[in-house]
Design a protein around this motif. Structure first.
Motif, PDB file in Angstrom:
ATOM      1  N   LEU A  96      34.192  17.215  -5.876  1.00 47.22           N
ATOM      2  CA  LEU A  96      34.018  15.913  -6.589  1.00 47.22           C
ATOM      3  C   LEU A  96      33.571  14.982  -5.931  1.00 47.22           C
ATOM      4  CD1 LEU A  96      37.671  14.608  -7.921  1.00 47.22           C
ATOM      5  CD2 LEU A  96      36.467  13.334  -6.320  1.00 47.22           C
ATOM      6  N   GLY A  97      32.772  14.226  -6.749  1.00 43.90           N
ATOM      7  CA  GLY A  97      32.077  12.966  -6.110  1.00 43.90           C
ATOM      8  C   GLY A  97      32.403  11.767  -6.673  1.00 43.90           C
ATOM      9  N   VAL A  98      32.356  10.622  -5.946  1.00 44.19           N
ATOM     10  CA  VAL A  98      32.857   9.355  -6.302  1.00 44.19           C
ATOM     11  C   VAL A  98      31.716   8.495  -6.403  1.00 44.19           C
ATOM     12  CG1 VAL A  98      34.324   7.263  -5.611  1.00 44.19           C
ATOM     13  CG2 VAL A  98      35.248   9.850  -5.175  1.00 44.19           C
ATOM     14  N   ALA A  99      31.478   7.618  -7.428  1.00 43.70           N
ATOM     15  CA  ALA A  99      30.616   6.488  -7.663  1.00 43.70           C
ATOM     16  C   ALA A  99      31.257   5.164  -7.849  1.00 43.70           C
ATOM     17  CB  ALA A  99      29.864   6.902  -8.907  1.00 43.70           C
ATOM     18  N   ILE A 100      30.844   4.287  -7.038  1.00 49.82           N
ATOM     19  CA  ILE A 100      31.555   2.868  -7.400  1.00 49.82           C
ATOM     20  C   ILE A 100      30.173   1.936  -7.298  1.00 49.82           C
ATOM     21  CG2 ILE A 100      32.838   1.166  -5.783  1.00 49.82           C
ATOM     22  CD1 ILE A 100      34.232   3.509  -4.368  1.00 49.82           C
ATOM     23  N   LEU A 101      30.322   1.018  -8.323  1.00 53.92           N
ATOM     24  CA  LEU A 101      29.276  -0.106  -8.188  1.00 53.92           C
ATOM     25  C   LEU A 101      29.954  -1.386  -7.766  1.00 53.92           C
ATOM     26  CD1 LEU A 101      27.825   0.098 -12.029  1.00 53.92           C
ATOM     27  CD2 LEU A 101      27.197   1.284  -9.891  1.00 53.92           C
ATOM     28  N   THR A 102      29.232  -2.042  -7.026  1.00 49.80           N
ATOM     29  CA  THR A 102      29.766  -3.555  -6.532  1.00 49.80           C
ATOM     30  C   THR A 102      28.480  -4.557  -6.688  1.00 49.80           C
ATOM     31  OG1 THR A 102      30.585  -4.662  -4.821  1.00 49.80           O
ATOM     32  CG2 THR A 102      29.172  -2.875  -4.309  1.00 49.80           C
ATOM     33  N   MET A 103      28.777  -5.594  -6.977  1.00 50.58           N
ATOM     34  CA  MET A 103      27.826  -6.883  -6.636  1.00 50.58           C
ATOM     35  C   MET A 103      27.976  -7.606  -5.519  1.00 50.58           C
ATOM     36  SD  MET A 103      27.926  -8.052 -10.747  1.00 50.58           S
ATOM     37  CE  MET A 103      26.539  -9.226 -10.350  1.00 50.58           C
ATOM     38  N   GLY A 104      28.633  -7.103  -4.509  1.00 51.28           N
ATOM     39  CA  GLY A 104      28.975  -7.554  -3.250  1.00 51.28           C
ATOM     40  C   GLY A 104      29.499  -8.832  -3.086  1.00 51.28           C
ATOM     41  N   ASN A 105      30.482  -9.038  -3.867  1.00 48.26           N
ATOM     42  CA  ASN A 105      31.321 -10.300  -4.057  1.00 48.26           C
ATOM     43  C   ASN A 105      32.933  -9.946  -4.006  1.00 48.26           C
ATOM     44  OD1 ASN A 105      31.311  -9.031  -6.580  1.00 48.26           O
ATOM     45  ND2 ASN A 105      31.685 -10.829  -7.603  1.00 48.26           N
ATOM     46  N   ARG A 106      33.253  -8.492  -3.673  1.00 52.13           N
ATOM     47  CA  ARG A 106      34.540  -8.244  -3.267  1.00 52.13           C
ATOM     48  C   ARG A 106      34.346  -7.328  -2.251  1.00 52.13           C
ATOM     49  NH1 ARG A 106      34.883  -6.309  -9.448  1.00 52.13           N
ATOM     50  NH2 ARG A 106      35.265  -8.252 -10.604  1.00 52.13           N
ATOM     51  N   PRO A 107      34.325  -7.696  -0.904  1.00 47.86           N
ATOM     52  CA  PRO A 107      34.075  -6.586   0.250  1.00 47.86           C
ATOM     53  C   PRO A 107      35.515  -6.340   0.534  1.00 47.86           C
ATOM     54  CG  PRO A 107      33.561  -9.072   1.138  1.00 47.86           C
ATOM     55  CD  PRO A 107      33.567  -9.175  -0.639  1.00 47.86           C
ATOM     56  N   THR A 108      36.440  -7.028   0.624  1.00 47.47           N
ATOM     57  CA  THR A 108      37.669  -6.559   0.890  1.00 47.47           C
ATOM     58  C   THR A 108      38.258  -5.695   0.003  1.00 47.47           C
ATOM     59  OG1 THR A 108      38.158  -9.073   1.867  1.00 47.47           O
ATOM     60  CG2 THR A 108      40.009  -7.636   1.421  1.00 47.47           C
ATOM     61  N   GLU A 109      38.113  -6.081  -1.204  1.00 44.31           N
ATOM     62  CA  GLU A 109      38.712  -5.048  -2.491  1.00 44.31           C
ATOM     63  C   GLU A 109      38.128  -3.829  -2.286  1.00 44.31           C
ATOM     64  OE1 GLU A 109      37.805  -8.187  -2.759  1.00 44.31           O
ATOM     65  OE2 GLU A 109      39.076  -9.242  -4.142  1.00 44.31           O
TER      66      GLU A 109
ATOM     67  N   ALA B 207      37.228  13.707  -1.536  1.00 47.40           N
ATOM     68  CA  ALA B 207      35.855  13.845  -2.088  1.00 47.40           C
ATOM     69  C   ALA B 207      34.744  14.433  -1.606  1.00 47.40           C
ATOM     70  CB  ALA B 207      35.376  12.235  -2.312  1.00 47.40           C
ATOM     71  N   THR B 208      33.928  15.286  -2.048  1.00 45.12           N
ATOM     72  CA  THR B 208      32.569  15.930  -1.323  1.00 45.12           C
ATOM     73  C   THR B 208      31.809  14.826  -1.179  1.00 45.12           C
ATOM     74  OG1 THR B 208      33.264  18.029  -2.755  1.00 45.12           O
ATOM     75  CG2 THR B 208      31.090  17.839  -1.777  1.00 45.12           C
ATOM     76  N   HIS B 209      31.529  13.820  -1.853  1.00 39.12           N
ATOM     77  CA  HIS B 209      30.442  12.918  -1.688  1.00 39.12           C
ATOM     78  C   HIS B 209      30.988  11.655  -2.338  1.00 39.12           C
ATOM     79  CE1 HIS B 209      27.451  15.936  -0.322  1.00 39.12           C
ATOM     80  NE2 HIS B 209      27.520  16.457  -1.423  1.00 39.12           N
ATOM     81  N   ILE B 210      30.648  10.608  -1.537  1.00 39.02           N
ATOM     82  CA  ILE B 210      30.848   9.200  -1.939  1.00 39.02           C
ATOM     83  C   ILE B 210      29.693   8.237  -2.030  1.00 39.02           C
ATOM     84  CG2 ILE B 210      32.456   7.069  -1.654  1.00 39.02           C
ATOM     85  CD1 ILE B 210      34.228   8.884   0.013  1.00 39.02           C
TER      86      ILE B 210
ATOM     87  N   ASP C 104      30.966  19.287  -9.424  1.00 37.06           N
ATOM     88  CA  ASP C 104      31.788  19.655 -10.549  1.00 37.06           C
ATOM     89  C   ASP C 104      32.223  18.565 -11.227  1.00 37.06           C
ATOM     90  OD1 ASP C 104      31.832  22.666 -10.308  1.00 37.06           O
ATOM     91  OD2 ASP C 104      33.208  21.888  -8.504  1.00 37.06           O
ATOM     92  N   LEU C 105      32.916  17.500 -10.597  1.00 39.06           N
ATOM     93  CA  LEU C 105      33.256  16.266 -11.276  1.00 39.06           C
ATOM     94  C   LEU C 105      32.767  15.088 -10.459  1.00 39.06           C
ATOM     95  CD1 LEU C 105      37.154  17.103 -11.241  1.00 39.06           C
ATOM     96  CD2 LEU C 105      35.695  17.452 -13.017  1.00 39.06           C
TER      97      LEU C 105
END
Length: 291
Positions: free
Chosen positions: A6-19, A34-37, A82-83
């Motif tokens: 399982l891989g994890v993908a997260i988008l950020t615009m840099g305005n929520r570092p704590t979250e 997760a295998t990769h993040i 796989d995911l």
């Protein structure tokens, strides 16, 4: 049975570092690691990331679709998966068994293409718009659906290999529907799994300045790309009528009308209308592609 990767993908615009850090902490606590993040800074620099997390900082905001495609490409470079799980950067996995639940769902159904999480606020409430059914009913009731939620979902990599990734042209709005329609037309199933929860603060979609224009433009593009010709005017007519009834501001309606006109006159990528058996399948699932 082999454990799913399982891989994890997260988008950020840099305005929520704590979250973002809180989300990454909740990912690290999962009982199925997760295998990769991958974290993509979408037109912004990235904050410091934990060990084992790959960061990609883009100089230009490519939108939700473009940013997710960058994350997907990076995950593919890192190794076989796989995911892929996409998560909003201000979301939180409040249970440690989210990934293991996903692995079970996919192991039980080889044609499962997409799993849509339940989005709930800090009090456990799910907004009506976050339930991917026309007749919303109980948000705790799962089942097969025709679309999914962008804030938290899982995608089968074999499915993506067949149907392709996110529609770059869309930038933002209806990119999930575009991918869902392609998945359904290729024979994959989409499941709303309310037991898989992403905690997310209450938000309104209109918080995005480009909301009305993008929604209208991309709605037209959806129809032009995927619907049988006879259904295009029906689909767009229904949504134009609904928008007129629901409209709350003159400025919003003007932006919507401009976006609709833009969608009509501009190219939207390759046209590949869905088969009539897909239309019938969607109708049986409770959402014919005219609404």
């Amino acid at each position: 049975m082999r454990q799913l990767r399982l891989g994890v993908a997260i988008l950020t615009m840099g305005n929520r570092p704590t979250e973002l850090q809180d989300l990454l902490d909740s990912v690290a606590k999962q009982d199925l690691p997760a295998t990769h993040i991958v974290v993509v800074g979408n037109g912004s620099p990235l904050p410091p990331l934990p060990d084992g997390v790959t960061g990609v900082s883009l100089t230009e905001n490519l939108g939700v679709s473009g940013g997710r495609n960058v994350a997907l490409d990076e995950l593919r470079k890192l190794g076989d998966l796989d995911l892929v799980v996409d998560l909003d950067d201000d979301g939180l996995l409040i249970s440690t068994d989210v990934f293991s639940r996903l692995a079970e769902l996919y192991a039980d159904d080889p044609k499962l293409g997409i799993v849509s999480f339940r989005i709930a606020d800090e009090l456990g409430r799910t907004q009506r718009r976050h339930v991917p059914r026309l007749r919303v009913g109980d948000p705790q009731q799962g089942g097969l659906v025709t679309t999914f939620l962008g804030g938290g979902h899982a995608l089968s990599v074999p499915m993506l290999d067949r149907i392709g990734g996110w529609p770059d042209e869309f930038f933002y709005a209806h990119e999930e529907t575009d991918l869902a329609w392609r998945a359904l037309d290729d024979g994959w199933r989409i499941r709303y799994a309310p037991e898989v929860v992403l905690q997310h603060p209450y938000t309104s979609p209109t918080r995005h300045a480009v909301y009305h224009r993008m929604v209208a433009r991309n709605r037209v593009w959806l129809a032009k790309r995927h619907l049988p010709a006879v259904l295009v005017p029906v689909y767009l007519g229904v949504w134009a009528a609904l928008t007129a009834v629901r409209g709350r501001s003159a400025a919003g309606m003007r932006a919507w009308a401009a976006g609709f006109a833009e969608g009509v006159r501009t190219p939207c990528g390759r046209r590949r209308p869905m088969r009539w058996r897909t239309v019938w399948r969607m109708t049986r699932l409770g959402r014919p592609p005219v609404i």
